[in-house]
Design a protein around this motif. Sequence first.
Motif, PDB file in Angstrom:
ATOM      1  N   HIS A  51      31.952  26.831  43.720  1.00 46.87           N
ATOM      2  CA  HIS A  51      31.244  28.320  44.645  1.00 46.87           C
ATOM      3  C   HIS A  51      29.724  26.958  45.603  1.00 46.87           C
ATOM      4  O   HIS A  51      29.513  27.554  46.030  1.00 46.87           O
ATOM      5  CB  HIS A  51      30.723  29.032  43.562  1.00 46.87           C
ATOM      6  CG  HIS A  51      31.357  30.159  43.342  1.00 46.87           C
ATOM      7  ND1 HIS A  51      31.878  30.765  44.625  1.00 46.87           N
ATOM      8  CD2 HIS A  51      32.313  30.490  42.274  1.00 46.87           C
ATOM      9  CE1 HIS A  51      32.703  32.063  43.660  1.00 46.87           C
ATOM     10  NE2 HIS A  51      32.875  31.524  42.777  1.00 46.87           N
TER      11      HIS A  51
ATOM     12  N   CYS B  96      31.558  35.099  40.087  1.00 44.34           N
ATOM     13  CA  CYS B  96      30.634  34.295  39.258  1.00 44.34           C
ATOM     14  C   CYS B  96      29.523  34.236  40.828  1.00 44.34           C
ATOM     15  O   CYS B  96      28.473  33.918  40.688  1.00 44.34           O
ATOM     16  CB  CYS B  96      31.302  32.604  39.859  1.00 44.34           C
ATOM     17  SG  CYS B  96      32.352  32.848  37.423  1.00 44.34           S
TER      18      CYS B  96
ATOM     19  N   ASP C 143      38.212  35.313  45.505  1.00 48.08           N
ATOM     20  CA  ASP C 143      40.078  36.493  45.379  1.00 48.08           C
ATOM     21  C   ASP C 143      40.105  37.163  44.331  1.00 48.08           C
ATOM     22  O   ASP C 143      40.892  38.504  44.976  1.00 48.08           O
ATOM     23  CB  ASP C 143      40.835  34.919  45.361  1.00 48.08           C
ATOM     24  CG  ASP C 143      40.553  34.237  43.992  1.00 48.08           C
ATOM     25  OD1 ASP C 143      39.817  34.082  42.871  1.00 48.08           O
ATOM     26  OD2 ASP C 143      41.604  33.277  43.593  1.00 48.08           O
ATOM     27  N   GLY C 144      39.632  37.635  43.451  1.00 50.36           N
ATOM     28  CA  GLY C 144      39.844  38.535  42.733  1.00 50.36           C
ATOM     29  C   GLY C 144      39.072  39.846  43.161  1.00 50.36           C
ATOM     30  O   GLY C 144      39.356  40.842  43.016  1.00 50.36           O
ATOM     31  N   ASP C 145      37.899  39.627  43.281  1.00 53.43           N
ATOM     32  CA  ASP C 145      37.613  40.607  44.566  1.00 53.43           C
ATOM     33  C   ASP C 145      37.681  41.272  45.351  1.00 53.43           C
ATOM     34  O   ASP C 145      37.736  41.583  45.979  1.00 53.43           O
ATOM     35  CB  ASP C 145      35.517  40.118  44.315  1.00 53.43           C
ATOM     36  CG  ASP C 145      34.492  40.985  44.683  1.00 53.43           C
ATOM     37  OD1 ASP C 145      34.106  42.068  44.450  1.00 53.43           O
ATOM     38  OD2 ASP C 145      34.547  41.233  46.095  1.00 53.43           O
TER      39      ASP C 145
ATOM     40  N   ASN D 233      40.257  30.919  43.792  1.00 53.50           N
ATOM     41  CA  ASN D 233      39.795  29.716  42.927  1.00 53.50           C
ATOM     42  C   ASN D 233      41.488  29.838  41.822  1.00 53.50           C
ATOM     43  O   ASN D 233      41.337  29.478  40.639  1.00 53.50           O
ATOM     44  CB  ASN D 233      38.725  29.687  42.470  1.00 53.50           C
ATOM     45  CG  ASN D 233      37.965  30.964  41.764  1.00 53.50           C
ATOM     46  OD1 ASN D 233      39.069  32.093  42.137  1.00 53.50           O
ATOM     47  ND2 ASN D 233      37.216  30.488  41.420  1.00 53.50           N
TER      48      ASN D 233
ATOM     49  N   GLY E 297      37.040  33.717  37.937  1.00 52.94           N
ATOM     50  CA  GLY E 297      36.459  33.407  37.073  1.00 52.94           C
ATOM     51  C   GLY E 297      35.470  33.690  35.792  1.00 52.94           C
ATOM     52  O   GLY E 297      34.996  33.675  34.654  1.00 52.94           O
ATOM     53  N   MET E 298      34.778  34.471  36.419  1.00 49.57           N
ATOM     54  CA  MET E 298      33.501  34.996  36.248  1.00 49.57           C
ATOM     55  C   MET E 298      33.856  35.927  34.182  1.00 49.57           C
ATOM     56  O   MET E 298      33.149  35.620  33.933  1.00 49.57           O
ATOM     57  CB  MET E 298      32.676  35.817  36.790  1.00 49.57           C
ATOM     58  CG  MET E 298      31.535  36.581  35.931  1.00 49.57           C
ATOM     59  SD  MET E 298      30.838  38.369  36.570  1.00 49.57           S
ATOM     60  CE  MET E 298      29.249  37.267  36.694  1.00 49.57           C
TER      61      MET E 298
HETATM   62  C1  TPP Z   1      35.300  47.351  38.779  1.00 48.99           C
HETATM   63  C2  TPP Z   1      35.057  47.131  37.627  1.00 48.99           C
HETATM   64  N1  TPP Z   1      36.034  46.359  37.358  1.00 48.99           N
HETATM   65  C3  TPP Z   1      35.595  45.190  36.111  1.00 48.99           C
HETATM   66  C4  TPP Z   1      34.957  44.373  36.837  1.00 48.99           C
HETATM   67  C5  TPP Z   1      35.532  42.871  35.549  1.00 48.99           C
HETATM   68  N2  TPP Z   1      35.100  42.388  36.469  1.00 48.99           N
HETATM   69  C6  TPP Z   1      33.523  40.860  36.761  1.00 48.99           C
HETATM   70  S1  TPP Z   1      34.049  39.620  37.508  1.00 48.99           S
HETATM   71  C7  TPP Z   1      35.365  39.914  37.884  1.00 48.99           C
HETATM   72  C8  TPP Z   1      36.777  39.462  38.399  1.00 48.99           C
HETATM   73  C9  TPP Z   1      36.041  38.319  39.269  1.00 48.99           C
HETATM   74  O1  TPP Z   1      36.600  37.140  39.600  1.00 48.99           O
HETATM   75  P1  TPP Z   1      37.178  36.795  40.695  1.00 48.99           P
HETATM   76  O2  TPP Z   1      36.246  37.576  42.428  1.00 48.99           O
HETATM   77  O3  TPP Z   1      37.549  35.667  41.768  1.00 48.99           O
HETATM   78  O4  TPP Z   1      35.287  35.892  41.244  1.00 48.99           O
HETATM   79  P2  TPP Z   1      35.211  34.454  40.703  1.00 48.99           P
HETATM   80  O5  TPP Z   1      34.249  34.878  39.358  1.00 48.99           O
HETATM   81  O6  TPP Z   1      36.754  33.649  40.415  1.00 48.99           O
HETATM   82  O7  TPP Z   1      34.714  33.104  41.644  1.00 48.99           O
HETATM   83  C10 TPP Z   1      35.731  41.017  37.338  1.00 48.99           C
HETATM   84  C11 TPP Z   1      38.016  41.584  36.657  1.00 48.99           C
HETATM   85  C12 TPP Z   1      34.092  44.940  37.081  1.00 48.99           C
HETATM   86  N3  TPP Z   1      32.699  44.687  36.976  1.00 48.99           N
HETATM   87  N4  TPP Z   1      33.405  45.652  38.056  1.00 48.99           N
END
Ligand code: TPP
Lengths: 246, 353
Positions: free
Chosen positions: A23, A51, A93-95, A121, A125-126
């Motif tokens: 990041h 994150c 990527d989750g977002d 990733n 991660g977060m």
């Molecule tokens: C509606 C909702 N569901 C679940 C969450 C919990 N949550 C926060 S961040 C996250 C995943 C983030 O993963 P990614 O987008 O891949 O980001 P990274 O941390 O890997 O950079 C989740 C499930 C939330 N904040 N809001």
Amino acid sequence: MAKGKKAPEKILRQVPFCPGCGHGIIVRLVMECIEELGYNDNVLIGKPVGCASLLDNNLAVDTFTGAHGRNGASMTTIKRLKPDMLVVSYQGDGDCYNIGFSETMNAAYRNEKFTVIAVNNGNFGMTGGQMAWTSMPGQKTSTSVNGRNVELSGMPIRVPEMIAHSFDTAYVARGALFTPAEINKTKSYIKKAMQAQIDGVGHSLVEVLSPCPTNWGLTPLASMERIVNELVPYFPLGEIKNKGGK
Amino acid sequence: MGDMVKGNIAMGEAAIRAGMHIYCGYPITPSSEVMEYLSWRAQEAGRQFIQAANEGEAMYMVYGAASVGSRVLTASSGLGISLKQEGVTYMAAADYPAVMINVCRYGDGLGSLESGQTDYKRETRGGGNGDYRNIVLSPSTVQEAVDLVYLAFDLSEKYRNIVVILTEGALGQMMEDCEYPPVKEVPFYDWAFDGKYTHGPYPSQMAVDLHAKGMKNNEKRALITENEQRWEAVGVEDAEYVLFAYGIPGRVVLGIVDELRKKGEKVGIIRPISLWPFPQKAFDSINKNVKGFISIETADSGQMLEDVALYAKKKGFGNVPCYFISSPPGVPKSKYVLENFEAIKAGKVKEVF
Ligand SMILES: Cc1ncc(C[n+]2csc(CCOP(=O)(O)OP(=O)(O)O)c2C)c(N)n1
Ligand code: SF4
Ligand SMILES: [Mg+2]
């Protein structure tokens, strides 16, 4: 001695990502591109939940606090109402591909003229490294402790290819960070993506393969090696689509 | 005299006149004419319009639009508004203004195509997670709908708070005389993102002092509660029974009260126009010897009834029984309401509170 490069003016302080996290490099590249394109004072960054929430207060640019996955929608109206502003949606990527799949695809489908930086990733991660749609077959995560079973959860998703081949967008690319040369290439993709927006060509998206040493349980170096050996064969690097400028 | 206009279309036009910059929505009966009308009218007026992929997406579009200081509208119904709730609470956290019209359809789940008032609790309690309130205004005529939509944008900006227009299918679909207010051209609000980092890290959800923000939220709600109570009252000063009804039932019950009073019956009505803040000040003029409060709603169980009982207690009417006349769905029939009222007076119905 290596030549030091001045950090972009709009980075107030180092964003506190884990050591070896991708990041930090990607944020730096994004901020360098914004500065070099002359948009330091006419830019908005969409911050995701993940994150990259850590961007809060560390960048001296307007930073929109998005809902998890929904910035494809929020950046749509921001760009339409402020067409001269450079609008960058920075997402994990989750977002971007899990919870925000619909918003991401719909914004690309409508060819909204903003730029997405999607940080692949391979996990959430977060929240402690749960499985993402990008996790590799057999990858152990906290919600696939015996390794990802693709029979039950599908094969890792390649959203850039889907967008590039299905929608009339301007620019799509995938970069990585495992050598200085790759970092430079990734930077050139990000810049071209922003330029496509500035030129009004259309929607742009750059995915970056990014290490998460903390949740992968690997050293920063071993994380980079995993990207080269395991990820790049499945997530090919390079420009996937470039409609060119006006 | 004004033109005969359908409620939904009148509200769309009122939004244009109030200076709305952009509409984002997804169609659902009985609200769709708001967006069908704005799909061409916004463009004609030099404003913007987006048809989103679903109501959730529409709300995140609203969230983005508010962040750059535009006047933004969305409209939907029942379950469509349910889908928006995560976006609504994000907007509450950011103190962003917007106007949201709920042309309520009756029922749970998919609901029905009948008119109803089954969304009172969700709208008046916030609807999403957290602890916030939307200002909720409810019209009972097309003209009032126009006036409230026009007002809603100003209130929304004044308090940096979402304003919900809670109306019903019956009003959205009804044609009535109405006169439009003048067209306003409103600049984008200057507290918003301008791309120049003019206002610093705002709104910074991760880093705020949560206690201080909580106290500020409370102050804002107290201010709105003090300033924005709206209602219509008839005959409450000498009333033995005070009927409470809002929206279309409010209009029906106004007619009933009028008729009964002509016959010499001591009955009154409070028609709340603001549902949050609930018009508790209306209790101040009620006859101290009142025998009962009755809430009439096109809902299965009393939703507004709970507020009637709550504020009755606060205003010193704690021992006055509160009854409910359930009239789902559609528009309550006068005869039905009167029969139930007679049964209450005859002591045949048990109070709810
Ligand atoms: C509606 C909702 N569901 C679940 C969450 C919990 N949550 C926060 S961040 C996250 C995943 C983030 O993963 P990614 O987008 O891949 O980001 P990274 O941390 O890997 O950079 C989740 C499930 C939330 N904040 N809001
Ligand atoms: S958890 Fe992973 S993605 Fe998040 S900051 Fe640490 S290394 Fe980076
Ligand atoms: Mg991730």
